[in-house]
Design a protein around this motif. Structure first.
Motif, PDB file in Angstrom:
ATOM      1  N   TYR A 279       0.814  -1.214   0.000  1.00 37.32           N
ATOM      2  CA  TYR A 279       0.000   0.000   0.000  1.00 37.32           C
ATOM      3  C   TYR A 279       0.851   1.269   0.000  1.00 37.32           C
ATOM      4  CZ  TYR A 279       0.779   1.172   4.947  1.00 37.32           C
ATOM      5  OH  TYR A 279       1.340   1.535   6.139  1.00 37.32           O
TER       6      TYR A 279
ATOM      7  N   ARG B 186     -13.305   6.518   5.528  1.00 36.48           N
ATOM      8  CA  ARG B 186     -12.674   7.749   5.062  1.00 36.48           C
ATOM      9  C   ARG B 186     -11.554   7.473   4.052  1.00 36.48           C
ATOM     10  NH1 ARG B 186     -12.278  11.195  10.801  1.00 36.48           N
ATOM     11  NH2 ARG B 186     -14.349  10.577  11.568  1.00 36.48           N
ATOM     12  N   GLU B 187     -11.191   6.204   3.917  1.00 36.84           N
ATOM     13  CA  GLU B 187     -10.140   5.822   2.985  1.00 36.84           C
ATOM     14  C   GLU B 187     -10.733   5.443   1.625  1.00 36.84           C
ATOM     15  OE1 GLU B 187      -7.153   6.281   3.782  1.00 36.84           O
ATOM     16  OE2 GLU B 187      -7.021   6.096   5.976  1.00 36.84           O
ATOM     17  N   PRO B 188      -9.930   5.483   0.551  1.00 40.49           N
ATOM     18  CA  PRO B 188     -10.431   5.026  -0.748  1.00 40.49           C
ATOM     19  C   PRO B 188     -10.901   3.578  -0.672  1.00 40.49           C
ATOM     20  CG  PRO B 188      -8.297   6.132  -0.967  1.00 40.49           C
ATOM     21  CD  PRO B 188      -8.529   5.931   0.499  1.00 40.49           C
TER      22      PRO B 188
ATOM     23  N   LEU C 175      -8.516   0.689  -1.245  1.00 37.55           N
ATOM     24  CA  LEU C 175      -7.503   0.330  -0.263  1.00 37.55           C
ATOM     25  C   LEU C 175      -7.807  -1.021   0.369  1.00 37.55           C
ATOM     26  CD1 LEU C 175      -5.002   1.033   1.487  1.00 37.55           C
ATOM     27  CD2 LEU C 175      -6.563   2.221   3.053  1.00 37.55           C
TER      28      LEU C 175
ATOM     29  N   ASP D  87      -7.930  12.176  10.053  1.00 39.53           N
ATOM     30  CA  ASP D  87      -7.395  10.946  10.630  1.00 39.53           C
ATOM     31  C   ASP D  87      -7.867  10.785  12.073  1.00 39.53           C
ATOM     32  OD1 ASP D  87      -5.966   8.784  11.516  1.00 39.53           O
ATOM     33  OD2 ASP D  87      -3.986   9.598  11.041  1.00 39.53           O
TER      34      ASP D  87
ATOM     35  N   ALA E 205      -7.182  14.273   4.003  1.00 37.35           N
ATOM     36  CA  ALA E 205      -6.526  12.970   4.146  1.00 37.35           C
ATOM     37  C   ALA E 205      -6.886  12.338   5.478  1.00 37.35           C
ATOM     38  CB  ALA E 205      -5.012  13.124   4.030  1.00 37.35           C
TER      39      ALA E 205
ATOM     40  N   PHE F  60      -1.179   5.966   0.494  1.00 34.31           N
ATOM     41  CA  PHE F  60      -2.018   5.350  -0.533  1.00 34.31           C
ATOM     42  C   PHE F  60      -3.038   6.331  -1.090  1.00 34.31           C
ATOM     43  CE2 PHE F  60      -5.605   2.925  -2.137  1.00 34.31           C
ATOM     44  CZ  PHE F  60      -4.996   1.904  -2.855  1.00 34.31           C
ATOM     45  N   SER F  61      -3.666   7.117  -0.211  1.00 35.73           N
ATOM     46  CA  SER F  61      -4.787   7.961  -0.649  1.00 35.73           C
ATOM     47  C   SER F  61      -4.353   9.259  -1.304  1.00 35.73           C
ATOM     48  CB  SER F  61      -5.697   8.274   0.552  1.00 35.73           C
ATOM     49  OG  SER F  61      -4.992   9.040   1.525  1.00 35.73           O
ATOM     50  N   HIS F  62      -3.206   9.805  -0.893  1.00 32.19           N
ATOM     51  CA  HIS F  62      -2.742  11.097  -1.399  1.00 32.19           C
ATOM     52  C   HIS F  62      -1.266  11.016  -1.808  1.00 32.19           C
ATOM     53  CE1 HIS F  62      -6.402  12.252   0.681  1.00 32.19           C
ATOM     54  NE2 HIS F  62      -6.352  13.425   0.106  1.00 32.19           N
TER      55      HIS F  62
END
Length: 302
Positions: free
Chosen positions: A64, A170-172, A175, A222, A250, A256-258
């Motif tokens: 990841y 909140r994560e893609p 993931l 987060d 973020a 992974f997300s940004h």
């Protein structure tokens, strides 16, 4: 000992009959450290480039971390290992704690013939980096701590599990396809032992003891991190090396997300440049400083 990990050319996997496609821009390799098979990814750039090793989080492999690591591989000799007991690397007889993982990271670098590196970690990888810096201060150039976890804010276990459950949506969505196999492979018993190790680890003490330039990157969504006021309070206890930056929008898995924003930020940090937004990064997430130590040059107008 180094051997490739695939029957098709290193770094490629099949995408339909006879049609390989890149699994990653990094080569996929194996080595043996202390009798344990260790899987890692490595950039193909000249070996004299500055070394940057990416350290994964709790229960995960380095997979990841690749979106960010790949974006930095053109400037750095990039390594993304699965530490012993994690991901595709071999299991160990006894579960490793944070100091053990820091020593394992050092022995991995020994195996690759690398004396010194910049370390980039996410979540649990950040305490591992702090411990590495404590034991091997001459072997780390700089530290990048992304969403550091393991402090008192994540205790007890039920609180941490609640934070993780709030972070997941909140994560893609993609993931989960990456991390679920890692969590399943790591297993519940290993999870419990590793969490106990994190709760006993002196995260704040080790962070304040670090004397190298250190970048901490936080997401404003987060749930595993305390609020800005507490972060500034902690950072204020050391004025000589820490730069703290938030990324708007973020959550925890920023690598992974940004990846565009994070890679851009790391480049600026490595070059001691002012923190400014990357206009070419998708998502238009804003970067902003919340603390800058005196060892970093003052920010200038863009």
């Amino acid at each position: 000992m180094v051997r490739t990990s695939s029957e098709v050319p290193t770094g490629w996997r099949r995408s339909g009959p006879g049609r390989p496609r890149p699994a990653t821009a990094l080569a996929e390799r194996w080595t043996t450290v202390d009798g344990i098979d260790v899987f890692y990814r490595e950039s193909r750039n000249p070996p004299d480039a500055p070394v940057m090793m990416h350290v994964h989080g709790f229960g995960l492999s380095g997979r990841y971390l690749l979106p960010t690591a790949e974006r930095l591989a053109d400037h750095f000799h990039t390594l993304v290992p699965d530490l012993p007991g994690f991901g595709r690397s071999g299991k160990v007889a006894n579960a490793l704690d944070v100091p053990d993982l820091a020593h394992a990271a050092a022995r991995f670098l020994d195996d690759r013939g690398i004396e010194k590196a910049t370390l980039v970690g996410n979540s649990m990888g950040c305490p591992v980096i702090c411990e590495f810096a404590y034991h091997y201060p001459d072997r780390i150039d700089r530290a990048v701590l992304v969403s550091p976890a393991g402090g008192i804010f994540n205790q007890p276990l039920r609180r941490a599990m609640g934070q993780i459950s709030r972070d997941a949506p909140r994560e893609p969505a993609r993931l989960m396809r990456v991390v679920t196999p890692d969590y399943v492979r790591f297993g519940v018993p290993s999870t419990m032992r590793m969490f106990r190790s994190l709760t006993q680890y002196p995260s704040l003490e080790r962070l304040l003891a670090m004397k190298i330039p250190t970048l901490a990157v936080l997401g404003d969504r987060d749930p595993l991190m305390p609020g800005a006021a507490r972060v500034q309070e902690v950072a204020g206890q050391t004025d000589n090396h820490v730069l703290i930056v938030r990324i708007e929008g973020a959550a925890h898995a920023i690598n992974f997300s940004h990846p565009g924003e994070l890679a851009h930020l790391i480049r600026l940090f490595m070059e001691d440049q002012p923190i400014v937004d990357d206009p070419d990064s998708p998502g238009n997430a804003r970067l902003y400083e919340i603390h800058r130590g005196v060892h970093h040059p003052p920010a200038k107008e863009a």
